[in-house]
Design an enzyme around this catalytic site. Sequence first.
Site, PDB file in Angstrom:
ATOM      1  N   GLY A  95      11.203  14.441   9.695  1.00  0.00           N
ATOM      2  CA  GLY A  95       9.842  13.958   9.483  1.00  0.00           C
ATOM      3  C   GLY A  95       9.535  13.893   8.000  1.00  0.00           C
ATOM      4  O   GLY A  95      10.192  13.181   7.244  1.00  0.00           O
ATOM      5  N   THR A 115       7.579  13.019   4.457  1.00  0.00           N
ATOM      6  CA  THR A 115       7.104  11.735   3.949  1.00  0.00           C
ATOM      7  C   THR A 115       8.042  10.599   4.323  1.00  0.00           C
ATOM      8  O   THR A 115       7.612   9.550   4.815  1.00  0.00           O
ATOM      9  CB  THR A 115       6.947  11.795   2.424  1.00  0.00           C
ATOM     10  N   LYS A 130      -4.402   6.969  -9.705  1.00  0.00           N
ATOM     11  CA  LYS A 130      -3.453   7.144 -10.808  1.00  0.00           C
ATOM     12  C   LYS A 130      -3.305   5.826 -11.542  1.00  0.00           C
ATOM     13  O   LYS A 130      -2.972   4.799 -10.943  1.00  0.00           O
ATOM     14  CB  LYS A 130      -2.098   7.614 -10.262  1.00  0.00           C
ATOM     15  N   LEU A 151      15.672  11.826   0.360  1.00  0.00           N
ATOM     16  CA  LEU A 151      16.648  12.747  -0.198  1.00  0.00           C
ATOM     17  C   LEU A 151      17.995  12.666   0.499  1.00  0.00           C
ATOM     18  O   LEU A 151      19.008  13.039  -0.086  1.00  0.00           O
ATOM     19  CB  LEU A 151      16.112  14.181  -0.112  1.00  0.00           C
ATOM     20  N   THR A 185       9.164   8.027  -8.791  1.00  0.00           N
ATOM     21  CA  THR A 185       9.869   6.984  -8.043  1.00  0.00           C
ATOM     22  C   THR A 185      10.371   7.446  -6.675  1.00  0.00           C
ATOM     23  O   THR A 185      10.896   6.639  -5.918  1.00  0.00           O
ATOM     24  CB  THR A 185      11.070   6.466  -8.853  1.00  0.00           C
ATOM     25  N   ILE A 197       8.935   8.437  -3.771  1.00  0.00           N
ATOM     26  CA  ILE A 197       8.335   7.785  -2.607  1.00  0.00           C
ATOM     27  C   ILE A 197       8.595   6.285  -2.653  1.00  0.00           C
ATOM     28  O   ILE A 197       8.789   5.647  -1.611  1.00  0.00           O
ATOM     29  CB  ILE A 197       6.830   8.111  -2.537  1.00  0.00           C
TER      30      ILE A 197
END
Length: 511
Positions: free
Chosen positions: A14, A16, A81, A337, A348, A350
């Site tokens: 799960g 992000t 942002k 990952l 970077t 996400i």
Amino acid sequence: MKNSPIRKVVIVGGGTAGWMAAAGLSRVLGALPGLSITLIESEAIGTVGVGEATIPQITAFNRLIGLDEMAFMRETRATYKLGIEFVDWLRPGHSYVHPFGSFGLDMLGIEFQHFWLRGRELGDTAAIDSYSIAAVAGKSGKFTWPQPDNRKSPLSKLSYAFQFDAGRYAKFLRGLSEQAGVRRVEGRVVEVLQHPESGFVTGLKLDDQTEVEGELFIDCSGFRSLLLGQTLGVPFNDWSRWLPCDSAVAIPCELGGANEPLTRSTARSAGWQWRIPLQHRIGNGHVFSSAHMDGEAATDMLLANLDGKPLAEPNRLSFTAGHRARAWEKNVVALGLAGGFLEPLESTSIHLVQSGIARLLSLFPDSGFSEVEIGRYNDETEREYVDIRDFLLLHYSATERDDSEFWRYCRNLEPTDGLAEKIEMFRSSGRIFREHNELFTEASWLSVMLSQGISPQRYHPAARLLDDAETLARLGNIRGAIRNTADQLPSQSDFLSERGGTIAASERLTA
């Protein structure tokens, strides 16, 4: 022979990455006849959860999956942002903003930086930041949405992203995904089932002996890379020779200090510290090289530089910069990952998940799993990792710092061929070329190269077509228009409050 459509997609993990994949695939492909999407995750397995800052491309993903922006801001405790402030990277005491959007105005058919360089030659000392609406508004704590149709306004040049609680973002996406028909299965994978001849993954056995069958598997298992790395044996390309930081410690703290729509990166003696202000707290972390600082010292340094009281115990992790040699192998695609890791210096992480999803949607397979599409996916993924790696390397190698062993090492890092060519071109003539629609724009390269001390020796000859007085006047007018526009903008807090995007005051964790 005609290949059959994919009917069963299984996402492993799960967090992000997993829930972004579930939301994206269910939104775009959910109406395909017979398609099922299953996500397997275990509450007992934690997520890294440090990817709290994003870049402007995230707005496109949020639109794709139909997010209501203000509901998203509330639910994820998000702030806006407008760029990243880099503190002490060139040398101690120096700072700059890498802004979202462009600088100044192109004139006479050539890029703005050539007129800025001409102005420097004429004695105008204004920093390049003063020609960016994102940088000026960000440092002033101001925000509004871009106005792309208002071509005469600096706001037409504005771009923005978000800073949010990654755990809450995953939870928010889970809700949307389940509403769209995604099935969540609680459990830990204990065995990966494979076809005896092809090696394709056919199913997963969970700790309760449940078996989940699938045709296409998306590996979002984090650093374990359960399917792509462990099961299929796809090797890892180690880039630590260029990116020496291999450890991080993260901790949230109470609100305090500046409330700007900016992520801050502060260089430390063996790495750098991030600061991500959200609506309810501040996310903080220290990325460092274990060859130059031990974990205890890195934690102490982080705790000594917080704006508020810590809200949790430090979360420590180790990593190796790089990526799997192939992001798609057989019927497994890795996101996040599981496919690679590049430190979050330019936010970077996400985006790489998002671009991987977009690429998969574009090249979505049938049961034949054509090597042509798989090869294209892998080539584009590797190219994106390489482009980001080179941009990160620029931050480390272009520095005047020599006050620690770490920074002396970084100053002597040999640039990759691609980075060396960009630096040589810019130093020679002030020109920047964006290759193959790479992630970072000419404005991004301009910001970091100029602000980290790379000075062009020449500029475009056409910049001399304006006489000296007009050059200086135009530069002054552009700065003035940007400053005046920023002054008239609402604060970020007011902007959110007026549109219903703020959380209750009782939820804000302040000292």
